[in-house]
Structures are given as structure tokens and as C-alpha cells.
Design a protein around this motif. Structure first.
Motif, mmCIF file in Angstrom:
data_model
loop_
_atom_site.group_PDB
_atom_site.id
_atom_site.type_symbol
_atom_site.label_atom_id
_atom_site.label_comp_id
_atom_site.label_asym_id
_atom_site.label_seq_id
_atom_site.Cartn_x
_atom_site.Cartn_y
_atom_site.Cartn_z
ATOM 1 N N THR A 123 0.832 -1.207 0.000
ATOM 2 C CA THR A 123 0.000 0.000 0.000
ATOM 3 C C THR A 123 0.861 1.249 0.000
ATOM 4 O OG1 THR A 123 -1.755 -1.153 1.193
ATOM 5 C CG2 THR A 123 -1.796 1.250 1.249
ATOM 6 N N ALA A 124 1.909 1.240 0.813
ATOM 7 C CA ALA A 124 2.797 2.403 0.892
ATOM 8 C C ALA A 124 3.475 2.651 -0.450
ATOM 9 C CB ALA A 124 3.839 2.200 1.986
ATOM 10 N N VAL A 125 3.942 1.589 -1.100
ATOM 11 C CA VAL A 125 4.621 1.742 -2.386
ATOM 12 C C VAL A 125 3.648 2.249 -3.447
ATOM 13 C CG1 VAL A 125 5.762 0.496 -4.258
ATOM 14 C CG2 VAL A 125 6.411 0.043 -1.896
ATOM 15 N N MET A 126 2.398 1.763 -3.436
ATOM 16 C CA MET A 126 1.420 2.228 -4.410
ATOM 17 C C MET A 126 1.073 3.701 -4.184
ATOM 18 S SD MET A 126 0.830 -0.083 -6.637
ATOM 19 C CE MET A 126 2.588 -0.435 -6.499
ATOM 20 N N ARG A 127 0.996 4.102 -2.914
ATOM 21 C CA ARG A 127 0.748 5.522 -2.636
ATOM 22 C C ARG A 127 1.940 6.357 -3.085
ATOM 23 N NH1 ARG A 127 -1.860 5.381 3.506
ATOM 24 N NH2 ARG A 127 -3.886 4.492 2.916
ATOM 25 N N TYR A 128 3.129 5.845 -2.844
ATOM 26 C CA TYR A 128 4.326 6.550 -3.309
ATOM 27 C C TYR A 128 4.289 6.681 -4.821
ATOM 28 C CZ TYR A 128 9.149 7.465 -4.627
ATOM 29 O OH TYR A 128 10.283 8.017 -5.193
ATOM 30 N N LEU A 129 3.968 5.591 -5.511
ATOM 31 C CA LEU A 129 3.939 5.606 -6.973
ATOM 32 C C LEU A 129 2.921 6.627 -7.479
ATOM 33 C CD1 LEU A 129 4.897 4.372 -9.646
ATOM 34 C CD2 LEU A 129 3.125 2.624 -9.391
ATOM 35 N N GLY A 130 1.742 6.650 -6.852
ATOM 36 C CA GLY A 130 0.731 7.619 -7.271
ATOM 37 C C GLY A 130 1.173 9.045 -7.041
ATOM 38 N N GLY A 131 1.723 9.321 -5.838
ATOM 39 C CA GLY A 131 2.178 10.669 -5.540
ATOM 40 C C GLY A 131 3.336 11.098 -6.417
ATOM 41 N N ALA A 132 4.298 10.198 -6.622
ATOM 42 C CA ALA A 132 5.463 10.531 -7.434
ATOM 43 C C ALA A 132 5.074 10.776 -8.887
ATOM 44 C CB ALA A 132 6.497 9.403 -7.357
ATOM 45 N N THR A 133 4.147 9.974 -9.409
ATOM 46 C CA THR A 133 3.717 10.149 -10.796
ATOM 47 C C THR A 133 2.996 11.483 -10.982
ATOM 48 O OG1 THR A 133 3.491 7.749 -11.073
ATOM 49 C CG2 THR A 133 2.373 9.148 -12.673
ATOM 50 N N LEU A 134 2.121 11.825 -10.031
ATOM 51 C CA LEU A 134 1.409 13.099 -10.119
ATOM 52 C C LEU A 134 2.378 14.281 -10.017
ATOM 53 C CD1 LEU A 134 -1.763 12.418 -7.934
ATOM 54 C CD2 LEU A 134 -1.697 12.806 -10.396
ATOM 55 N N ALA A 135 3.307 14.205 -9.062
ATOM 56 C CA ALA A 135 4.255 15.305 -8.867
ATOM 57 C C ALA A 135 5.145 15.478 -10.088
ATOM 58 C CB ALA A 135 5.103 15.044 -7.627
ATOM 59 N N ARG A 136 5.658 14.374 -10.607
ATOM 60 C CA ARG A 136 6.569 14.466 -11.746
ATOM 61 C C ARG A 136 5.825 14.798 -13.030
ATOM 62 N NH1 ARG A 136 9.606 9.379 -8.936
ATOM 63 N NH2 ARG A 136 10.878 10.663 -7.544
ATOM 64 N N GLY A 137 4.572 14.375 -13.125
ATOM 65 C CA GLY A 137 3.762 14.765 -14.277
ATOM 66 C C GLY A 137 3.486 16.263 -14.275
ATOM 67 N N ALA A 138 3.197 16.810 -13.085
ATOM 68 C CA ALA A 138 2.977 18.260 -12.984
ATOM 69 C C ALA A 138 4.246 19.016 -13.332
ATOM 70 C CB ALA A 138 2.520 18.602 -11.567
ATOM 71 N N ASP A 139 5.385 18.540 -12.852
ATOM 72 C CA ASP A 139 6.659 19.212 -13.112
ATOM 73 C C ASP A 139 7.011 19.170 -14.591
ATOM 74 O OD1 ASP A 139 8.977 20.572 -12.270
ATOM 75 O OD2 ASP A 139 10.124 18.721 -12.195
ATOM 76 N N ALA A 140 6.755 18.030 -15.240
ATOM 77 C CA ALA A 140 7.090 17.898 -16.664
ATOM 78 C C ALA A 140 6.112 18.636 -17.559
ATOM 79 C CB ALA A 140 7.117 16.407 -17.048
ATOM 80 N N GLY A 141 4.856 18.676 -17.156
ATOM 81 C CA GLY A 141 3.840 19.291 -18.006
ATOM 82 C C GLY A 141 3.735 20.796 -17.880
ATOM 83 N N ALA A 142 4.192 21.350 -16.760
ATOM 84 C CA ALA A 142 4.018 22.785 -16.523
ATOM 85 C C ALA A 142 4.751 23.628 -17.559
ATOM 86 C CB ALA A 142 4.495 23.137 -15.118
ATOM 87 N N ALA A 143 5.958 23.219 -17.950
ATOM 88 C CA ALA A 143 6.712 23.983 -18.945
ATOM 89 C C ALA A 143 5.951 24.036 -20.268
ATOM 90 C CB ALA A 143 8.089 23.360 -19.146
ATOM 91 N N VAL A 144 5.361 22.901 -20.665
ATOM 92 C CA VAL A 144 4.562 22.872 -21.895
ATOM 93 C C VAL A 144 3.361 23.795 -21.761
ATOM 94 C CG1 VAL A 144 3.181 21.393 -23.406
ATOM 95 C CG2 VAL A 144 5.308 20.530 -22.418
ATOM 96 N N GLY A 145 2.743 23.771 -20.580
ATOM 97 C CA GLY A 145 1.585 24.626 -20.342
ATOM 98 C C GLY A 145 1.900 26.102 -20.489
ATOM 99 N N PHE A 146 3.049 26.531 -19.968
ATOM 100 C CA PHE A 146 3.422 27.942 -20.076
ATOM 101 C C PHE A 146 3.679 28.342 -21.521
ATOM 102 C CE2 PHE A 146 4.766 28.087 -15.442
ATOM 103 C CZ PHE A 146 3.798 29.019 -15.095
ATOM 104 N N VAL A 147 4.332 27.463 -22.271
ATOM 105 C CA VAL A 147 4.609 27.767 -23.678
ATOM 106 C C VAL A 147 3.300 27.857 -24.466
ATOM 107 C CG1 VAL A 147 5.679 26.913 -25.791
ATOM 108 C CG2 VAL A 147 6.909 26.772 -23.626
ATOM 109 N N LEU A 148 2.339 26.991 -24.156
ATOM 110 C CA LEU A 148 1.047 27.038 -24.837
ATOM 111 C C LEU A 148 0.232 28.267 -24.402
ATOM 112 C CD1 LEU A 148 0.034 23.267 -24.655
ATOM 113 C CD2 LEU A 148 0.815 24.530 -26.670
ATOM 114 N N LEU A 149 0.371 28.652 -23.137
ATOM 115 C CA LEU A 149 -0.366 29.812 -22.647
ATOM 116 C C LEU A 149 0.168 31.108 -23.249
ATOM 117 C CD1 LEU A 149 -2.475 31.062 -20.740
ATOM 118 C CD2 LEU A 149 -0.758 30.964 -18.903
ATOM 119 N N LYS A 150 1.482 31.168 -23.425
ATOM 120 C CA LYS A 150 2.117 32.377 -23.957
ATOM 121 C C LYS A 150 3.195 31.943 -24.946
ATOM 122 C CE LYS A 150 1.926 36.918 -23.272
ATOM 123 N NZ LYS A 150 0.665 37.684 -23.348
#
Length: 383
Positions: free
Chosen positions: A5-32
């Protein structure tokens, strides 16, 4: 069951955090889609080089999950401020908010990875399987984050897509906070300073060799998207079709991560880095010789597949060779250098497009294979 359970929660949190970090740069370029968007995207990546300073606080923290959870939430809040504030508040405040989010970024990558070992049993197979899952979170987040940013931007607008990514980072913080508490076994006054930790990486043979191999391999890795599009004339396809080669690479990373999770890599981590790195270099060379699109697609997929065990081996090396007094600093420092290498690779490929994609792939192959050979010589002289 608790470990799973702990590893699955880690996997979910890490995927969300790293997805936000990777996607934010694309979002800014698309916004401006101007120089402003590029500057805001750079604000998210450049501060990664300051990661070791924040990582020392993680090494000194009594409960590292709380610090990481706060940092995840802060990343989301400042990302939202930058997204909502663009064109509505002074640009300098937007840049400051984006840069503050960028400062938080290193703990979403290397900082999180440094906490994983405490969640699973200490035997080699369990640790390597967990590191494979960690690599999977990087691959999934790195692929899904930008894709989600682009898809949401087309449906709801880039500003909303950035707010969704900001929310994902906050949710990641809540998942990290739900993980079992793991006390720091090292007294605060025994934690190494940033200078001592960096000196440790340079003077410890295995860490040094893994460090420079990681950095060199990240240079052509950062250029993958540029090289893919530049391959269009040689393969006699449109740039849009050639761009699918970058997707093939990402798909390969996911396949490779699943493979090393199902069948963990065993053996001395540093030697695994050398071997998997050399194989990845060969794959770059094979891509350069592809006569048509189908074989190039297979070649880019192969590079991605081999990148997964290589990256997993680097994570295992950081865990195996870093002392408790500087574990987070070692993880974050190497992650920061990798980000720097990727940025350098993107910039170098952009300025050297005239050489052609095949030549760029061959240069990448030569760099990685030569570095793998250098680690063998380095190990013989300075074990």
C-alpha cells in the motif's frame, strides 16, 4: 500488505508530482507562445541546480515526508499563481512565482526518490523492484504530464491545464503525507554540508562514475525530440510523422520500466550503469543507420527500453553508495545535473541541426560508449 500500500501511494504521488513538473513547462509555452512563455518554462527548470541546498534540509528533517508534502503543495500554489497572474499582474511577480515553483522541483524528483528505500524491505530484489517502479513514475509522469497539458489546453485552454497540473501537485503532497513516517537515523549536526556532499560525490569512485555517465547520457536524451523531428528529410516523411519517433522513445521507456519492475536488475549497481549505458549507446548508433521510418521507430523505442534499466541502475547506485549523512543531497544533486545535461542537449541539437539527425545520433552514440569505456578505466585506476 502495508508495504504494498505504501509503495502504491508513493507511486501515485510521485507520478502526479513528476507529471505536474514535466507538463508545466509545456503549459506555459502554450499559454504564452512567445519569449515570455519560454522564460517561464526556463524558470521551472533552471532552479533545479539549487536543489542540493534544499536537499540538505531534507537530510536534516526529522520527518522527510512532511517537508516533501509541503514542497509539493508549494509547487502547486506558486504554479497556480503564475498561471492566474500572467497578463493580470506585473510580469516580474509571475516570473518570481514560476521560479519559486522551480526551486521546489528538485524535491519532486530526486528528493522523493531518496525516501523510497525506507518504504520497502532491505533485500536487494525488493529494493530493485521498488526502484523500477520509481523509474516507471518518472517515465509515466514525463510522458503523461506534457500530453495532459497539451490535451487540456486544446479543450479548456492552457490556463486551465496549468491549474489542473497545480492541483495534481497538491494531491501528490497529500499522498506523500499519507506514507509511513520514517525518522532520520542521522543526528542533524552530522548531516554533511552542501560542499561536503558535492566533494563526496566527486571523490567516491562509484558515485563519481555514475554521476558523469548520467550527465553524458542525458545530453542526447534531452535532444531526442529535436532529433526526431530533424529526421524527417532523411526518412522521407513529414515533420509531424517524424515527431512520432519521440513518442516511440517515451513508449519504450514505459515498456522498459515495466520490465525492470517485473524482473528486477540484480548485481553491482555501478557495473549495471556501465553495461546498460553501453547498450543504450549502441541503440543510438542503430537508429542512425535506420533506412526507413519503421526501423527508426523501432530504434527509438529500443533506446527508450534501454534507458529504463540504465536509469533504474543509476537510482540503485545513488541508494547503494550514498551515506545517510547526505542521501538526499546525492539524489538531488545527480538529478539536477541530469536536468542540466538534458537542457544542454536540447540547446546543442537545436544549434547543430545542420549536421542532420543521423550525425547527431552518431555523436550521441559515441559520447555514451566512450563514457562507458572511461568508467571501466576509471574503476581500474581508482576503485
Amino acid at each position: 500488505m502495508q508495504v504494498r500500500t505504501a509503495v502504491m501511494r508513493y507511486l501515485g504521488g510521485a507520478t502526479l508530482a513528476r507529471g505536474a513538473d514535466a507538463g508545466a513547462a509545456v503549459g506555459f509555452v502554450l499559454l504564452k507562445p512567445t519569449v515570455v512563455g519560454a522564460v517561464l518554462a526556463a524558470c521551472l527548470t533552471a532552479p533545479h541546480l539549487l536543489g542540493p541546498v534544499l536537499a540538505r534540509r531534507l537530510d536534516r528533517a526529522r520527518d522527510g515526508r512532511r517537508l516533501i508534502a509541503v514542497v509539493c503543495a508549494a509547487y502547486g500554489v506558486f504554479l497556480a499563481i503564475a498561471a492566474l497572474g500572467l497578463d493580470r499582474i506585473p510580469l516580474v511577480l509571475v516570473v518570481l512565482a514560476a521560479a519559486t515553483a522551480g526551486v521546489c522541483g528538485p524535491l519532486l524528483t530526486g528528493g522523493l526518490s531518496s525516501r523510497l528505500a525506507a518504504l520497502v524491505p532491505g533485500d536487494e530484489r525488493a529494493q530493485r523492484r521498488a526502484q523500477g517502479l520509481d523509474a516507471l513514475s518518472y517515465g509515466t509522469g514525463g510522458t503523461a504530464g506534457p500530453a495532459a497539458a497539451a490535451a487540456l489546453a486544446s479543450l479548456t485552454g492552457a490556463r486551465v491545464s496549468l491549474l489542473v497540473l497545480a492541483t495534481a501537485a497538491v494531491i501528490a503532497g497529500l499522498l506523500v503525507l499519507s506514507l509511513p513516517a520514517a525518522g532520520n537515523p542521522v543526528p542533524r549536526d552530522e548531516v554533511l554540508s552542501v560542499r561536503q556532499a558535492l566533494t563526496l560525490i566527486l571523490t567516491t569512485g562509484p558515485l563519481r562514475r555514475v554521476m558523469y555517465t548520467t550527465v553524458v547520457a542525458s545530453v542526447p536524451g534531452g535532444a531526442i525530440a529535436v532529433i526526431a523531428v530533424a529526421y524527417a528529410p532523411a526518412l522521407r516523411v513529414s515533420p509531424g510523422t517524424a515527431g512520432l519517433l519521440a513518442a516511440a522513445y517515451g513508449f519504450g521507456v514505459l515498456l522498459g520500466s515495466l520490465a525492470v519492475t517485473a524482473r528486477p536488475l540484480l548485481g553491482e549497481p555501478e557495473r549495471l550503469v556501465t553495461r546498460t549505458g553501453a547498450l543504450m549507446g549502441v541503440a543510438y548508433g542503430l537508429c542512425a543507420a535506420a533506412p526507413g521510418f519503421a526501423l527508426a521507430f523501432a530504434g527509438f523505442t529500443l533506446i527508450g527500453v534501454l534507458n529504463a534499466p540504465f536509469f533504474t541502475a543509476t537510482l540503485a547506485s545513488r541508494a547503494a553508495y550514498s551515506p545517510p549523512q547526505a542521501r538526499a543531497q546525492v539524489f538531488v544533486s545527480m538529478a539536477a545535473l541530469k536536468v542540466g545535461g538534458q537542457s544542454a542537449g536540447t540547446a546543442a541539437a537545436g544549434t547543430a541541426l545542420g549536421l542532420g539527425a543521423r550525425t547527431l545520433l552518431l555523436i550521441g552514440a559515441a559520447l555514451i560508449i566512450a563514457t562507458a569505456a572511461a568508467t571501466v578505466l576509471d574503476r581500474r585506476r581508482w576503485p
